[in-house]
Write a protein that holds these residues in place. Structure first.
Motif, PDB file in Angstrom:
ATOM      1  N   LEU A 104       0.825  -1.208   0.000  1.00 53.42           N
ATOM      2  CA  LEU A 104       0.000   0.000   0.000  1.00 53.42           C
ATOM      3  C   LEU A 104       0.858   1.258   0.000  1.00 53.42           C
ATOM      4  N   TRP A 105       1.926   1.263   0.773  1.00 53.81           N
ATOM      5  CA  TRP A 105       2.822   2.419   0.782  1.00 53.81           C
ATOM      6  C   TRP A 105       3.501   2.598  -0.580  1.00 53.81           C
ATOM      7  N   CYS A 111       8.902  -3.411   4.621  1.00 57.26           N
ATOM      8  CA  CYS A 111       7.694  -4.153   5.016  1.00 57.26           C
ATOM      9  C   CYS A 111       7.458  -5.340   4.090  1.00 57.26           C
ATOM     10  N   LEU A 112       7.604  -5.092   2.806  1.00 59.07           N
ATOM     11  CA  LEU A 112       7.296  -6.125   1.811  1.00 59.07           C
ATOM     12  C   LEU A 112       8.231  -7.320   1.927  1.00 59.07           C
ATOM     13  N   LEU A 170      -7.025   3.449   0.620  1.00 52.98           N
ATOM     14  CA  LEU A 170      -6.234   2.250   0.903  1.00 52.98           C
ATOM     15  C   LEU A 170      -6.013   2.051   2.406  1.00 52.98           C
ATOM     16  N   PRO A 171      -5.528   3.072   3.134  1.00 48.74           N
ATOM     17  CA  PRO A 171      -5.444   2.862   4.592  1.00 48.74           C
ATOM     18  C   PRO A 171      -6.808   2.673   5.245  1.00 48.74           C
ATOM     19  N   MET A 172      -7.851   3.243   4.641  1.00 46.49           N
ATOM     20  CA  MET A 172      -9.205   3.016   5.152  1.00 46.49           C
ATOM     21  C   MET A 172      -9.531   1.527   5.132  1.00 46.49           C
ATOM     22  N   LEU A 173      -9.290   0.875   3.998  1.00 51.34           N
ATOM     23  CA  LEU A 173      -9.567  -0.551   3.863  1.00 51.34           C
ATOM     24  C   LEU A 173      -8.641  -1.381   4.759  1.00 51.34           C
ATOM     25  N   TYR A 174      -7.393  -0.940   4.859  1.00 53.74           N
ATOM     26  CA  TYR A 174      -6.404  -1.649   5.676  1.00 53.74           C
ATOM     27  C   TYR A 174      -6.841  -1.691   7.137  1.00 53.74           C
ATOM     28  N   VAL A 175      -7.210  -0.543   7.664  1.00 56.18           N
ATOM     29  CA  VAL A 175      -7.624  -0.466   9.059  1.00 56.18           C
ATOM     30  C   VAL A 175      -8.924  -1.234   9.280  1.00 56.18           C
ATOM     31  N   ALA A 176      -9.878  -1.078   8.374  1.00 50.83           N
ATOM     32  CA  ALA A 176     -11.182  -1.723   8.548  1.00 50.83           C
ATOM     33  C   ALA A 176     -11.066  -3.239   8.527  1.00 50.83           C
ATOM     34  N   TYR A 177     -10.119  -3.766   7.746  1.00 54.07           N
ATOM     35  CA  TYR A 177     -10.012  -5.225   7.619  1.00 54.07           C
ATOM     36  C   TYR A 177      -9.117  -5.848   8.691  1.00 54.07           C
ATOM     37  N   PHE A 178      -7.968  -5.255   8.949  1.00 53.53           N
ATOM     38  CA  PHE A 178      -6.971  -5.919   9.784  1.00 53.53           C
ATOM     39  C   PHE A 178      -7.151  -5.672  11.281  1.00 53.53           C
ATOM     40  N   PHE A 179      -7.872  -4.632  11.662  1.00 54.52           N
ATOM     41  CA  PHE A 179      -7.957  -4.300  13.076  1.00 54.52           C
ATOM     42  C   PHE A 179      -9.348  -4.566  13.630  1.00 54.52           C
ATOM     43  N   PRO A 180      -9.424  -5.082  14.861  1.00 52.70           N
ATOM     44  CA  PRO A 180     -10.735  -5.210  15.516  1.00 52.70           C
ATOM     45  C   PRO A 180     -11.269  -3.813  15.834  1.00 52.70           C
ATOM     46  N   LEU A 181     -12.542  -3.775  16.177  1.00 58.59           N
ATOM     47  CA  LEU A 181     -13.214  -2.493  16.337  1.00 58.59           C
ATOM     48  C   LEU A 181     -12.562  -1.616  17.403  1.00 58.59           C
ATOM     49  N   ARG A 182     -12.015  -2.206  18.452  1.00 58.81           N
ATOM     50  CA  ARG A 182     -11.435  -1.398  19.535  1.00 58.81           C
ATOM     51  C   ARG A 182     -10.216  -0.606  19.062  1.00 58.81           C
TER      52      ARG A 182
END
Length: 320
Positions: free
Chosen positions: A8-9, A47-48, A93-105
């Motif tokens: 993503l970066w 990262c990659l 892209l970071p929107m999707l990253y955060v929404a998918y990989f992180f729990p709601l908290r």
């Protein structure tokens, strides 16, 4: 998460460089721009390739990293046009990253930070604030919608995977663990190196039950035997149906005394089942790790031998 973040970066870098080369795009602060590009490339490649060992970092650590990287994004928006930045759409892209990989908290506070990052041109530039404010509100609403949808779908997916995992290890007739689940439980017990007991139980004269009363009654007998024997074992034990009328039990921490008690409990539990001509009986053998064997093959061979010895002895006692 590391390789995905790196991709993503690097995608963001690609958009930044291409946008910079387009006619009429902002060209100010070239040293800062290309320095930020170089820094981001190094980070993305790290990262990659896992040179940056994100796989060793906790989920909370990943969340902190996302938060700490927001200033770089703010600078990138400022360098590429501020309120009119051509980089703004890339923030999906970071929107999707955060929404998918992180729990709601973690996702909720990160969402607030990223919406603030998107709206940063309201502070860093002096023009078109009204338009930027409307875009920021729209981005916040879109972020909330994407977050809600992805979190919902993730819960559904996790629930479906758990159900599939459970069904793959459950015998459909009796509801006990199946052979696959038993093999896994036995492997886990062996891997600990700690004492455990392995029991093998066989429903006596089960073929005769099927022949006399039919397979429907035979299936009922197996279901009832499974129910009664399940109630007789400990919560941490793995009771499985590994064959037609064969049950097996992995009892972690159980020694010889516990093995004898478990064997007797299984035999007693089976007597509550009556196909129509008297209670069912079980032949039960047991082997204790490591006294009776130190591997799967030795333990199972010991169980089979003891089971057949018991059956032969019972057969020899019958009147001719």
């Amino acid at each position: 998460m590391g390789p995905v973040s790196g991709l993503l970066w690097l995608a963001g870098v690609g958009v930044a460089v291409v946008g910079r080369l387009l006619p009429e795009s902002p060209k100010a602060h070239p040293v800062l721009f290309w320095g930020l590009v170089a820094l981001t490339v190094v980070y993305g490649v790290g990262c990659l390739t896992r040179l940056i060992p994100w796989q060793r970092v906790s989920l909370a650590g990943h969340a902190v990293a996302v938060a700490l990287l927001q200033p770089l994004v703010i600078v990138a928006l400022w360098l590429t046009g501020g309120a009119e930045s051509y980089m703004a759409p890339v923030l999906v892209l970071p929107m999707l990253y955060v929404a998918y990989f992180f729990p709601l908290r973690y996702a909720l506070p990160l969402a607030v930070l990223e919406v603030a990052t998107y709206a940063s041109p309201l502070v860093t530039t002096a023009s078109k604030h009204q338009l930027m404010l409307g875009r920021s509100i729209g981005y916040a609403v879109a972020y909330a919608g994407v977050l809600a949808v992805i979190q919902f779908l993730k819960r559904r997916l996790v629930s479906a995977e758990r159900h599939q995992h459970r069904m793959a290890r459950v015998d459909p007739l009796t509801g006990l663990t199946n052979r696959r689940g038993f093999d896994e439980a036995l492997s886990d017990a062996l891997a600990t190196g700690e004492r455990f007991t392995l029991l093998l139980a066989d429903v006596d004269s089960f073929k005769q039950i099927n022949d006399r009363f039919g397979h429907t009654t035979g299936d009922r007998v197996l279901r009832e035997v499974a129910a009664h024997t399940s109630a007789a074992v400990r919560a941490g034990d793995c009771l499985a149906r590994i064959g037609g009328d064969e049950l097996a039990l992995v009892a972690p921490g159980a020694g010889s005394d516990a093995a004898r008690r478990l064997a007797e409990a299984l035999r007693t539990a089976a007597t509550h089942v009556d196909p129509g001509d008297g209670p069912v009986s079980l032949t039960v053998s047991y082997a204790v790790y490591p006294e009776d064997g130190t591997d799967r093959f030795t333990l199972m061979r010991s169980l089979d031998r003891e089971l057949h010895l018991q059956k032969d002895a019972r057969h020899n006692l019958r009147p001719t």
